[in-house]
Design an enzyme around this catalytic site. Structure first.
Site, PDB file in Angstrom:
ATOM      1  N   ASP A  50       2.130   2.909  -0.257  1.00  2.31           N
ATOM      2  CA  ASP A  50       2.952   1.803   0.255  1.00  2.31           C
ATOM      3  C   ASP A  50       4.372   1.858  -0.292  1.00  2.31           C
ATOM      4  O   ASP A  50       5.299   1.329   0.321  1.00  2.31           O
ATOM      5  CB  ASP A  50       2.312   0.462  -0.098  1.00  2.31           C
ATOM      6  CG  ASP A  50       1.066   0.279   0.749  1.00  2.31           C
ATOM      7  OD1 ASP A  50       0.011   0.824   0.371  1.00  2.31           O
ATOM      8  OD2 ASP A  50       1.161  -0.342   1.818  1.00  2.31           O
TER       9      ASP A  50
ATOM     10  N   LYS B  53      -3.174   0.821  -2.036  1.00  3.36           N
ATOM     11  CA  LYS B  53      -4.239  -0.181  -1.964  1.00  3.36           C
ATOM     12  C   LYS B  53      -4.979  -0.338  -3.290  1.00  3.36           C
ATOM     13  O   LYS B  53      -5.260   0.644  -3.971  1.00  3.36           O
ATOM     14  CB  LYS B  53      -5.217   0.231  -0.852  1.00  3.36           C
ATOM     15  CG  LYS B  53      -6.374  -0.699  -0.592  1.00  3.36           C
ATOM     16  CD  LYS B  53      -5.993  -2.133  -0.418  1.00  3.36           C
ATOM     17  CE  LYS B  53      -4.962  -2.367   0.653  1.00  3.36           C
ATOM     18  NZ  LYS B  53      -4.380  -3.738   0.601  1.00  3.36           N
TER      19      LYS B  53
ATOM     20  N   GLN C 265     -10.770  -1.864   4.626  1.00  2.00           N
ATOM     21  CA  GLN C 265     -10.037  -0.946   5.515  1.00  2.00           C
ATOM     22  C   GLN C 265     -10.759   0.394   5.622  1.00  2.00           C
ATOM     23  O   GLN C 265     -10.637   1.089   6.630  1.00  2.00           O
ATOM     24  CB  GLN C 265      -8.603  -0.704   4.981  1.00  2.00           C
ATOM     25  CG  GLN C 265      -7.671  -1.879   5.107  1.00  2.00           C
ATOM     26  CD  GLN C 265      -7.648  -2.732   3.856  1.00  2.00           C
ATOM     27  OE1 GLN C 265      -8.627  -2.767   3.113  1.00  2.00           O
ATOM     28  NE2 GLN C 265      -6.557  -3.434   3.624  1.00  2.00           N
TER      29      GLN C 265
ATOM     30  N   ARG D 128      -1.354  -3.338   9.978  1.00  2.32           N
ATOM     31  CA  ARG D 128      -1.155  -3.154   8.531  1.00  2.32           C
ATOM     32  C   ARG D 128      -1.015  -1.658   8.271  1.00  2.32           C
ATOM     33  O   ARG D 128      -1.142  -0.856   9.198  1.00  2.32           O
ATOM     34  CB  ARG D 128      -2.276  -3.805   7.690  1.00  2.32           C
ATOM     35  CG  ARG D 128      -3.644  -3.840   8.258  1.00  2.32           C
ATOM     36  CD  ARG D 128      -4.291  -2.515   8.507  1.00  2.32           C
ATOM     37  NE  ARG D 128      -4.299  -1.668   7.339  1.00  2.32           N
ATOM     38  CZ  ARG D 128      -4.416  -0.366   7.360  1.00  2.32           C
ATOM     39  NH1 ARG D 128      -4.540   0.294   8.503  1.00  2.32           N
ATOM     40  NH2 ARG D 128      -4.410   0.339   6.246  1.00  2.32           N
ATOM     41  N   GLY D 129      -0.781  -1.302   7.003  1.00  5.64           N
ATOM     42  CA  GLY D 129      -0.475   0.089   6.691  1.00  5.64           C
ATOM     43  C   GLY D 129       1.045   0.245   6.689  1.00  5.64           C
ATOM     44  O   GLY D 129       1.722  -0.208   7.620  1.00  5.64           O
TER      45      GLY D 129
HETATM   46  O1  MRU Z   1      -3.047  -3.979   2.928  1.00  5.50           O
HETATM   47  P1  MRU Z   1      -2.873  -2.791   3.813  1.00  5.50           P
HETATM   48  O2  MRU Z   1      -4.077  -2.499   4.646  1.00  5.50           O
HETATM   49  O3  MRU Z   1      -1.610  -2.840   4.616  1.00  5.50           O
HETATM   50  O4  MRU Z   1      -2.732  -1.585   2.805  1.00  5.50           O
HETATM   51  C1  MRU Z   1      -2.513  -0.294   3.298  1.00  5.50           C
HETATM   52  C2  MRU Z   1      -2.605   0.741   2.276  1.00  5.50           C
HETATM   53  O5  MRU Z   1      -2.614   0.507   1.087  1.00  5.50           O
HETATM   54  C3  MRU Z   1      -2.557   2.142   2.775  1.00  5.50           C
HETATM   55  O6  MRU Z   1      -3.352   2.969   1.995  1.00  5.50           O
HETATM   56  C4  MRU Z   1      -1.086   2.572   2.708  1.00  5.50           C
HETATM   57  O7  MRU Z   1      -0.267   1.686   3.460  1.00  5.50           O
HETATM   58  C5  MRU Z   1      -0.848   3.882   3.206  1.00  5.50           C
HETATM   59  S1  MRU Z   1      -0.757   3.845   4.919  1.00  5.50           S
HETATM   60  C6  MRU Z   1      -0.307   5.317   5.581  1.00  5.50           C
END
Ligand code: MRU
Length: 353
Positions: free
Chosen positions: A244, A255, A203, A55-56
């Site tokens: 994102d 997030k 996370q 994820r990320g």
């Molecule tokens: O649901 P996730 O864990 O994929 O969400 C990730 C986030 O919101 C991160 O803060 C975002 O992707 C930045 S990652 C460099």
């Protein structure tokens, strides 16, 4: 590449191509276990993205790109038209795994465009793999550049708050928001980090705290509900988060909980920065076009196997929120820090590329 998740700089490597397969750290097992999953098909990659094994935003962009490359090398098509058809259907399945992070589409588009350039099936196979591997290498270089720009914004001894995980585990390696932290440390300045737990998927505690402890960077973990208290008591100097999706107006999707951290930072006069590569910018859509992913109620009802909410209660579980540009002090990219007004300065930056 070595299988122990350590790049030469000893930072975790989240995903890599390995001998016609994709290896990725299974983030659902962290922090208890540092384990690798091997994906041999694009469907396995799609499943890994869906269930948050990876994820990320930047990490899922590269995962999707490698997924498409797996589809290409596994194809038994004999003509360009047939393999392109297969790639189109894999593209759609990978794209639909998660709706909010734009990097997913960016990764897929880049590999798909590469495939279209070649005439033979063999050339398509070879070049889609090469393209996906190149993207993973570029990701690390971009994060290091971005980290150096961000490092200039941080003073010796600063306490920096971050939310969610925008680290090595959210990218191929090094990280965006945590890339800035790593660059600050490398520059010799002292830095400590406050990580929010980031309910409901945690996370912050499972991943950010894990990777900072792994890299021996000073980190303290707080409940999400303690953000205002720490800010009011002058315990935070700056906030840096990832993104994102960033619109041309400077609206940032990140997030869930990012918006309230940004509001609190604004009201306490604390600079709130976003660190993200240019691949996270979406110059074509407006806020009304963006889908905020809603995830399973299970994430809210339970912690592990233990139920923490009564049966029958209605649950709403949005995974991302929108932070408006007026709350953001700067957007740190690999091409420098974008300052407000974002609409004008984002345009200038992209026109200069
Ligand atoms: O649901 P996730 O864990 O994929 O969400 C990730 C986030 O919101 C991160 O803060 C975002 O992707 C930045 S990652 C460099």
């Amino acid at each position: 590449m070595a299988l122990d998740h350590k790049s030469p700089s000893d930072v975790l490597t989240t995903i890599y191509w390995d001998n016609n397969s994709v290896k990725l750290i299974d983030q659902t097992r962290l922090p208890e276990k540092l384990e690798t999953i091997t994906c041999f098909t694009y469907l396995e990659v799609a499943d890994s993205i869906k269930r948050l094994a990876i994820r990320g935003a930047p990490a899922i962009g590269v995962a999707a790109a490698m997924g498409l490359a797996l589809c290409a090398i596994n194809s038994s098509s004999s003509t360009k038209a047939k393999i392109i058809d297969e790639l189109k259907s894999a593209y759609q399945i990978l794209l639909e795994t998660r709706p909010t992070a734009i990097n997913l589409k960016w990764g897929l588009d880049r590999v798909f465009r590469e495939a279209e350039k070649y005439e033979t099936v063999e050339e398509i196979k070879k070049n889609t793999v090469a393209c996906a591997i190149k993207m993973s290498q570029e990701d690390i270089a971009i994060n290091k550049k971005l980290g150096n720009y961000g490092s200039d914004l941080i003073n010796d001894g600063d306490v920096v708050m971050t939310h969610c995980n925008a680290g090595a585990l959210a990218t191929v390696s090094y990280g965006t928001a945590l890339g800035v932290i790593r660059s600050v440390k490398k520059s010799g300045k002292k830095i400590s980090v406050i990580a929010t737990e980031t309910r409901p998927v945690m996370q912050g505690s499972r991943l950010t705290a894990f990777e900072l402890v792994h890299d021996e960077i000073d980190v303290s973990l707080i409940p999400d509900t303690a953000v205002g208290h720490l800010m009011a008591n002058k315990m935070i100097d700056k906030v840096i988060v990832g993104a994102d999706r960033i619109l041309k107006t400077g609206h940032v999707y990140n997030k869930i909980g990012t918006y309230q951290v940004a509001l609190l930072a604004k009201s306490h006069g604390i600079p709130f920065y976003v660190a993200a590569p240019l691949s996270t910018f979406d110059l074509n859509n407006e806020t009304s076009d963006i889908v905020i992913e809603e995830r399973s109620v299970e994430e809210v009802i339970k912690i592990g196997d233990k139920r923490i909410a009564p049966a029958g209660v209605r649950i709403f579980n949005p995974a991302f929120d929108l932070t408006p540009p007026e709350l953001i002090a700067g957007i740190i990219t690999e091409n420098g820090v974008i300052s407000p007004p974002y609409e004008k300065n984002v345009r200038i930056l992209f026109n200069s590329l």
